[in-house]
Design a protein around this motif. Sequence first.
Motif, PDB file in Angstrom:
ATOM      1  N   HIS A 296      -5.128   7.342  -2.364  1.00  0.00           N
ATOM      2  CA  HIS A 296      -6.365   7.699  -1.398  1.00  0.00           C
ATOM      3  C   HIS A 296      -6.188   8.853  -0.396  1.00  0.00           C
ATOM      4  O   HIS A 296      -7.005   8.909   0.415  1.00  0.00           O
ATOM      5  CB  HIS A 296      -6.648   6.141  -0.820  1.00  0.00           C
ATOM      6  CG  HIS A 296      -7.279   5.241  -1.480  1.00  0.00           C
ATOM      7  ND1 HIS A 296      -8.678   4.890  -1.806  1.00  0.00           N
ATOM      8  CD2 HIS A 296      -6.655   4.064  -2.203  1.00  0.00           C
ATOM      9  CE1 HIS A 296      -8.926   4.126  -2.605  1.00  0.00           C
ATOM     10  NE2 HIS A 296      -7.597   3.332  -2.888  1.00  0.00           N
TER      11      HIS A 296
ATOM     12  N   SER B  78      -6.921   1.419   0.814  1.00  0.00           N
ATOM     13  CA  SER B  78      -5.672   1.184   0.218  1.00  0.00           C
ATOM     14  C   SER B  78      -4.975  -0.222   0.480  1.00  0.00           C
ATOM     15  O   SER B  78      -4.239  -0.962  -0.420  1.00  0.00           O
ATOM     16  CB  SER B  78      -4.769   2.142   1.083  1.00  0.00           C
ATOM     17  OG  SER B  78      -5.015   3.761   0.739  1.00  0.00           O
TER      18      SER B  78
ATOM     19  N   LEU C 240      -0.267   3.450  -3.053  1.00  0.00           N
ATOM     20  CA  LEU C 240      -1.940   3.236  -3.033  1.00  0.00           C
ATOM     21  C   LEU C 240      -2.348   4.190  -2.007  1.00  0.00           C
ATOM     22  O   LEU C 240      -3.597   4.857  -1.990  1.00  0.00           O
ATOM     23  CB  LEU C 240      -2.248   1.696  -2.568  1.00  0.00           C
ATOM     24  CG  LEU C 240      -1.746   0.722  -3.688  1.00  0.00           C
ATOM     25  CD1 LEU C 240      -2.116  -0.537  -3.245  1.00  0.00           C
ATOM     26  CD2 LEU C 240      -2.424   1.182  -5.145  1.00  0.00           C
ATOM     27  N   PHE C 241      -1.588   4.472  -0.864  1.00  0.00           N
ATOM     28  CA  PHE C 241      -2.029   5.363   0.297  1.00  0.00           C
ATOM     29  C   PHE C 241      -2.065   6.652  -0.312  1.00  0.00           C
ATOM     30  O   PHE C 241      -3.063   7.239  -0.046  1.00  0.00           O
ATOM     31  CB  PHE C 241      -0.920   5.411   1.242  1.00  0.00           C
ATOM     32  CG  PHE C 241      -1.111   4.292   2.348  1.00  0.00           C
ATOM     33  CD1 PHE C 241      -2.389   3.969   2.761  1.00  0.00           C
ATOM     34  CD2 PHE C 241       0.039   3.524   2.685  1.00  0.00           C
ATOM     35  CE1 PHE C 241      -2.390   2.628   3.654  1.00  0.00           C
ATOM     36  CE2 PHE C 241       0.132   2.459   3.650  1.00  0.00           C
ATOM     37  CZ  PHE C 241      -1.393   2.232   4.039  1.00  0.00           C
TER      38      PHE C 241
ATOM     39  N   ALA D 158       0.742  -1.241   0.086  1.00  0.00           N
ATOM     40  CA  ALA D 158      -0.008   0.119  -0.011  1.00  0.00           C
ATOM     41  C   ALA D 158       1.018   1.232   0.059  1.00  0.00           C
ATOM     42  O   ALA D 158       0.486   2.236  -0.898  1.00  0.00           O
ATOM     43  CB  ALA D 158      -0.924  -0.156   1.170  1.00  0.00           C
TER      44      ALA D 158
END
Length: 297
Positions: free
Chosen positions: A30, A208, A26-27, A21
Amino acid sequence: MTTVRVAQTGDFPLYAGLYVAKDAGLFAKHGLDVSITSTGGDEKSAAAVISHHAEFAIGDPTFAAIANQRGQNLKFVASVVDGAPFWGITFKSTVADSYARKGLAGLRVVTFPAPSTAYALQREMFLSQKLQPNIQEGAFGSVEGVLEAGRADIALELEPNVSMATARGGRVLYSMAQRAGPFAVTGVVVDGNWARSHASIIGAFCASLDEAFRIIRSDQGRTNAILVKRFPTVPAPVMQAALSRSVSEGVIPSTSAIDSAGWDNALRLRAAVGDVASVSAGRAAADASYCGSKKAL
């Protein structure tokens, strides 16, 4: 971007969901700017959240239930490791033959110190075979050395150490993931009071993780590259074997949603050793409203 701090117990490849993540962006996708620090202990990670030095703790979620018995308000909101990530290994064919014939009778096992989950599960395995537990305690990183020095017959170890051992001729005798079934070993813990006004941040964190778990299952090559970069001392083939074993046995979950059966199993073990008053009393430390549950809590 919202800055959030994560206090993890330590650097473990089994926390693959967290690292994918972070390192796959991915964090950030988001809206979260995530920093990760290691505390060295589950209780220290929980303490970091209590003291507001971190928004999220990654560690044994039963420590939320234990802390709540002492007047705190912690919530276990998402899963990171959903199965008991320990495997019994040996280097001796005579030990493997003995275990196949008589189980643990006459064998010495080394694993992490009590009251660790590994120690508790190993003790329960001895007792289930009506045997007096014969367990030596070793610090993280020392267990395999005790085995190779001949002071134990079996080591109950984590990945990737298990795959490192098998690459050198070791044998896997048993899997605690298969014995124990779903088991909440590592989760995401937050302050309950903070959570009520930051539900969107928790939701983004879980979204995430969910994307990361999908990548782990659909693209293990990419996942392996991320993990090898974080853990450069582990050869890529060994890391791949460790990842495959952890995914296939359900240790690394498919979603961050809390498995209620796994939560009950973790609490049942802690209740047996007196860390929590009862399973029913500990259940309230879990809150699936932020990230979901695989079954009703």
